[in-house]
Design an enzyme around this catalytic site. Structure first.
Site, PDB file in Angstrom:
ATOM      1  N   CYS A   2       0.830  -1.200   0.000  1.00 48.38           N
ATOM      2  CA  CYS A   2       0.000   0.000   0.000  1.00 48.38           C
ATOM      3  C   CYS A   2       0.873   1.262   0.000  1.00 48.38           C
ATOM      4  O   CYS A   2       1.974   1.269   0.524  1.00 48.38           O
ATOM      5  CB  CYS A   2      -0.951   0.083   1.194  1.00 48.38           C
ATOM      6  SG  CYS A   2      -2.010  -1.343   1.376  1.00 48.38           S
ATOM      7  N   ARG A  27       3.354  -0.044  -5.193  1.00 48.35           N
ATOM      8  CA  ARG A  27       3.220  -0.658  -3.869  1.00 48.35           C
ATOM      9  C   ARG A  27       1.901  -1.417  -3.706  1.00 48.35           C
ATOM     10  O   ARG A  27       1.692  -2.110  -2.709  1.00 48.35           O
ATOM     11  CB  ARG A  27       3.295   0.428  -2.776  1.00 48.35           C
ATOM     12  CG  ARG A  27       4.571   1.238  -2.803  1.00 48.35           C
ATOM     13  CD  ARG A  27       4.542   2.304  -1.727  1.00 48.35           C
ATOM     14  NE  ARG A  27       4.559   1.699  -0.413  1.00 48.35           N
ATOM     15  CZ  ARG A  27       5.651   1.354   0.249  1.00 48.35           C
ATOM     16  NH1 ARG A  27       6.822   1.561  -0.287  1.00 48.35           N
ATOM     17  NH2 ARG A  27       5.570   0.800   1.432  1.00 48.35           N
ATOM     18  N   GLY A  98      -0.086  -1.491   6.386  1.00 47.94           N
ATOM     19  CA  GLY A  98       0.401  -2.392   7.437  1.00 47.94           C
ATOM     20  C   GLY A  98      -0.701  -3.355   7.824  1.00 47.94           C
ATOM     21  O   GLY A  98      -1.689  -3.509   7.103  1.00 47.94           O
ATOM     22  N   HIS A 504      15.777 -37.150 -13.031  1.00 49.35           N
ATOM     23  CA  HIS A 504      15.222 -37.625 -11.754  1.00 49.35           C
ATOM     24  C   HIS A 504      13.742 -37.262 -11.605  1.00 49.35           C
ATOM     25  O   HIS A 504      13.209 -37.328 -10.511  1.00 49.35           O
ATOM     26  CB  HIS A 504      16.036 -37.056 -10.584  1.00 49.35           C
ATOM     27  CG  HIS A 504      17.472 -37.492 -10.616  1.00 49.35           C
ATOM     28  ND1 HIS A 504      17.856 -38.783 -10.349  1.00 49.35           N
ATOM     29  CD2 HIS A 504      18.595 -36.819 -10.935  1.00 49.35           C
ATOM     30  CE1 HIS A 504      19.173 -38.883 -10.488  1.00 49.35           C
ATOM     31  NE2 HIS A 504      19.641 -37.699 -10.842  1.00 49.35           N
TER      32      HIS A 504
END
Ligand code: M6R
Length: 608
Positions: A2, A27, A98, A504
């Protein structure tokens, strides 16, 4: 994640808020909103999607005080009702970055007091809690301080009140926030890039700080409520450095900035005749003399940088090295070794898992800490004893590019210094490595010149649903990084394996629809890799080989060779990475995805 912007000025702040949000979109970008104070009222606009949509609906708003937010959803789906700002009783508005950990208990308590919640977010409790204290006659500052003392978790917040057109309150703990200082106008933002058009003078808030901002100035209080001074910095970033310029996407711009970013990161080193530990901080020489092993902690692309470094550190410096994903290490019961240097790597310096891993390492008894980071004032840098700042400049595209290659350059320097300190580097060898480092920017430019050819190659991938990346040794982490870039921005499922692992298990996946991308430098493992490539070809898999000088690989039916200009020895991972970044970019372009803002992601991962 944010992004937050806030402003108080004599002019209309709405364009400043919107431009700031646009800069912070990296963000988080699932919804955006703003609130302004006008005539004792809060005027709010919110929308899902990008800031451009918010700008369109905010065209008629104007005010001299406001806060704004761009969101990456944690609690509650991306929707208008969950977008910030959140309001309480049309009196208090809050933007938050947050996570509030005790929000459920708070929500129950506030609901019992009569507060009505209109979103599913944890953030809304902050608005109501501040309101509950403000309504009792406290100032906005005291109401905010009191509310924050009751909250558990991480936050950067901006707060305004409808009946207070002269003040903006903000606070930070665990999430970044800075003040922008202007002349008779002041600002807040998650990151300086949001404010470059209005000021370069910034004050970084410290953990637990609360600030009161007005037209004429600001006051900062620490977590104990004491008035404190924090230093004023003048940002070196230019407004142009965060603009797109001639490029189509930030990712393309940042890929192309790599020669300069590498040159800037290596500047002081390449201009001198020998390497000195001081480039990692004043106490580096003493620390390096004591350490006997290395522990690297990081996430995502930065973790891949650590994986490359392990090969360098063990082979060149002869020092044992472990590399761990920070989100795993932070919860693992591990045995601390006080002789270990804990190296954290992060572009942003605010990745929650990396920060927590560093704190965990310290708590378990590690004393030597070094961070390699691209953001000078970040929490990670502050938490570490030693530091190396990469000088990549702002990285805005969510896919990390120039941050990664400059991290590699920093880690190579660390390797050389530890090798030197341990008597494993002759003067001639040191000169040889310095020469190679000086040449690195032009070698990187030569790879960039392959852009048209790589773009053409990428056209073959657009209809693929899966891809396999192979590498060996030093280049296995580059295969991992190539796969991460491709999946992140093109949404093609991509996996990376050390080529020797194919037989593998993963060989079962190979058929004509599975493109196999091989990182094939002319190193000691080339012949082994060639055999692995035969295994793929024998199963009808189509090969895309990124070879370099002297590999003598020829194109044939189902084998496409991208010939890189030169072999750069130990630095070859840096050059091969650039080629794979271009491949991912052009595949994404062909697929028409949102290159700079891929779905579900955000640039700074500040939550667990
Ligand atoms: O800021 P950091 O370097 O700590 O970020 C770590 C990862 O989130 C980041 O590298 C992520 O993997 C990138 N988006 C990959 O391109």
């Amino acid at each position: 994640m944010c992004g937050i912007v806030g402003a108080i000025a004599q002019r209309n702040v709405v364009p400043i808020l919107l431009q700031g949000l646009q800069r912070l979109e990296y963000r988080g970008y699932d919804s955006a909103g703003l609130v302004v104070v006008n005539n004792q009222q809060l005027q709010r606009e919110r929308s899902t999607g990008r800031v451009a949509k918010l700008s369109a609906i905010s065209a008629n708003i104007s005010s001299h005080l406001g806060i704004a937010h761009t969101r990456w959803a944690t609690h509650g789906v991306p929707s208008e009702r969950n977008a910030h700002p959140h309001m309480s009783n049309n009196l208090i508005a809050v933007v938050h970055n947050g996570i509030i950990e005790n929000y459920e208990a708070m929500r129950t308590r506030l609901t019992a007091q009569g507060y009505v919640f209109t979103s599913d977010t944890d953030s809304e409790v902050i608005a109501h809690l501040i309101h509950s204290h403000y309504a009792r006659g406290n100032s906005l500052l005291v109401a905010t301080q009191t509310a924050l003392s009751e909250l558990v978790g991480a936050y950067a917040i901006g707060v305004v009140a409808a009946d207070n057109a002269d003040q903006l309150i903000c606070a930070r703990k665990g999430s970044p926030l800075l003040l922008g200082v202007g002349i008779e106008e002041n600002f807040i933002a998650s990151d300086v890039s949001a404010l470059l058009a209005v000021t370069k003078n910034v004050v970084y808030l410290e953990e637990g700080d609360v600030a009161e901002i007005s037209l004429h100035g600001y006051r900062i209080f620490n977590a104990r409520g004491e008035a404190v001074e924090r230093p004023l910095h003048v940002s070196e970033l230019s407004n142009e450095s965060v603009e797109l310029g001639e490029y189509r996407h930030y990712m393309q711009k940042e890929i192309h900035e790599q020669p300069q970013a590498l040159a800037d990161t290596l500047e002081g080193v390449c201009n001198s005749q020998s390497l000195i530990p001081g480039i990692f901080g004043a106490e580096a020489a003493a620390s390096f003399a004591q350490v006997k092993s290395i522990l690297i902690l990081a996430c995502g692309t930065s973790h891949h940088a650590g994986l490359v470094a392990r090969y360098w550190l063990e082979e060149i410096a002869g020092i044992p090295c472990n590399v761990e994903i920070a989100s795993e290490y932070r919860y693992r019961v591990s045995v601390a070794n006080p002789d270990t240097l804990v190296v954290t790597i992060s572009q942003s310096g605010e990745t929650a898992d990396t920060l927590a891993a560093l704190n965990h390492a310290k708590e378990t008894g590690h004393v030597h800490t070094l961070s390699i980071c691209n953001v000078p004032e970040s929490a990670l840098v502050r938490l570490s004893k030693l530091r190396f700042l990469t000088r990549a400049g702002p990285e805005i595209g969510v896919a990390s590019t120039k941050a990664f290659t400059t991290q590699l350059a920093a880690l190579f320097l660390l390797t050389l210094l530890l090798a030197k300190q341990r008597g494993r580097l002759s003067v001639q060898q040191e000169q040889g490595h310095l020469h190679a480092l000086r040449h690195l920017p032009s070698a990187a430019q030569a790879v960039l010149n392959l852009e048209p050819e790589i773009a053409k190659l990428a056209e073959r991938f657009a209809d693929k649903r899966h891809a396999l990346f192979l590498g060996r040794g030093l280049h296995y982490p580059i295969a991992l990084e190539g796969a991460l870039k491709l999946k992140e921005i093109s949404y093609i499922h991509a996996e990376a394996y050390p080529a020797g692992e194919l037989k593998h298990g993963p060989l079962a996946l190979v058929d004509k629809d599975m493109p196999v991308i091989a990182v094939a430098p002319n190193d000691a493992l080339l012949e082994k890799l060639k055999s692995n490539l035969q295994e793929v070809r024998a199963r009808g898999g189509e090969l895309y080989v990124f070879a370099d000088a002297g590999t003598r690989l020829q194109p044939s039916d189902g084998v496409h060779i991208m010939q890189m200009p030169e072999h750069a020895g130990y630095l070859s991972p840096i050059l091969h990475t650039i080629a794979l970044q271009l491949l991912a970019y052009y595949v994404a372009l062909k697929k028409g995805t949102d290159v700079d803002k891929p779905r579900n992601l955000a640039k700074s991962v500040t939550v667990e």
